[in-house]
Design an enzyme around this catalytic site. Sequence first.
Site, PDB file in Angstrom:
ATOM      1  N   GLU A   1       0.853  -1.183   0.000  1.00 42.87           N
ATOM      2  CA  GLU A   1       0.000   0.000   0.000  1.00 42.87           C
ATOM      3  C   GLU A   1       0.896   1.242   0.000  1.00 42.87           C
ATOM      4  OE1 GLU A   1      -3.394   1.793   3.070  1.00 42.87           O
ATOM      5  OE2 GLU A   1      -1.834   0.464   3.836  1.00 42.87           O
TER       6      GLU A   1
ATOM      7  N   LYS B   1      -9.652   0.494  -2.029  1.00 47.74           N
ATOM      8  CA  LYS B   1      -9.783  -0.060  -0.682  1.00 47.74           C
ATOM      9  C   LYS B   1     -11.195   0.145  -0.134  1.00 47.74           C
ATOM     10  CE  LYS B   1      -7.567   0.443   3.887  1.00 47.74           C
ATOM     11  NZ  LYS B   1      -6.568   1.257   4.627  1.00 47.74           N
TER      12      LYS B   1
ATOM     13  N   CYS C   1      -4.475  -3.460   3.302  1.00 42.72           N
ATOM     14  CA  CYS C   1      -4.226  -3.181   4.715  1.00 42.72           C
ATOM     15  C   CYS C   1      -5.401  -3.542   5.634  1.00 42.72           C
ATOM     16  CB  CYS C   1      -3.813  -1.716   4.868  1.00 42.72           C
ATOM     17  SG  CYS C   1      -2.857  -1.384   6.378  1.00 42.72           S
TER      18      CYS C   1
END
Length: 280
Positions: A40, A110, A146
């Site tokens: 990321e 995300k 993440c």
Amino acid sequence: MRIALAQIRSGTDPAANLQLVGKYAGEAATAGAQLVVFPEATMCRLGVPLRQVAEPVDGPWANGVRRIATEAGITVIAGMFTPTGDGRVTNTLIAAGPGTPNQPDAHYHKIHLYDAFGFTESRTVAPGREPVVVVVDGVRVGLTVCYDIRFPALYTELARRGAQLIAVCASWGSGPGKLEQWTLLARARALDSMSYVAAAGQADPGDARTGVGASSAAPTGVGGSLVASPLGEVVVSAGTQPQLLVADIDVDNVAAARDRIAVLRNQTDFVQIDKAQSRG
């Protein structure tokens, strides 16, 4: 399939970070990998204003990743930021394979934003909505970022969509027990989805988290990148410093695990009831 994880330490200059992508992608290709997964925020580390570096997925930085993938002959997954209409950005992965046109050529925004541990990602980042699976040399690869790793349902949904390998690209937050949580979560999501999990994190930044506009609460990496098997075993893992990990995975193990343990096949929907109803 041979895969690589590039545990880098991103800075605040997207051009310099793109050079890192080129360096590690070349090394991964030389090692025989067909896929290299970057963390990321490969484009620019977290903890600084991101709107000023954000670019569309067909902009110069993403096109640079596509060029690197073609020149190195390897599929690259890397984290970047794209602008939105409300002044925020999206926390995005680009997946670019070699060729003209690039195959695959996809992106994922995300879904689960990191509003936790004193950090409010949703203040500057807009959420994505759609899970994404790409095909790399015949292997179906799911994309996650993440904090997504804390949500098992996303991983089982990717598995239901055929993912055999799930990449999670992270800039993990530091703190007591956080590295251990990262390792445990990667192994748990592999078991939940009966998939390989390639967990690529930013290297520990040490004292590099300074500068104008920097946020001390921002997650900027702890290292600990790893590949977990469908049975939750650690295939290979990294320390805290920049490193290229290379691992061979056998997707036949995914089918075998799903047949033998049958978690996905045996999962049953249930009706939620309140506490009053549940009293016998």
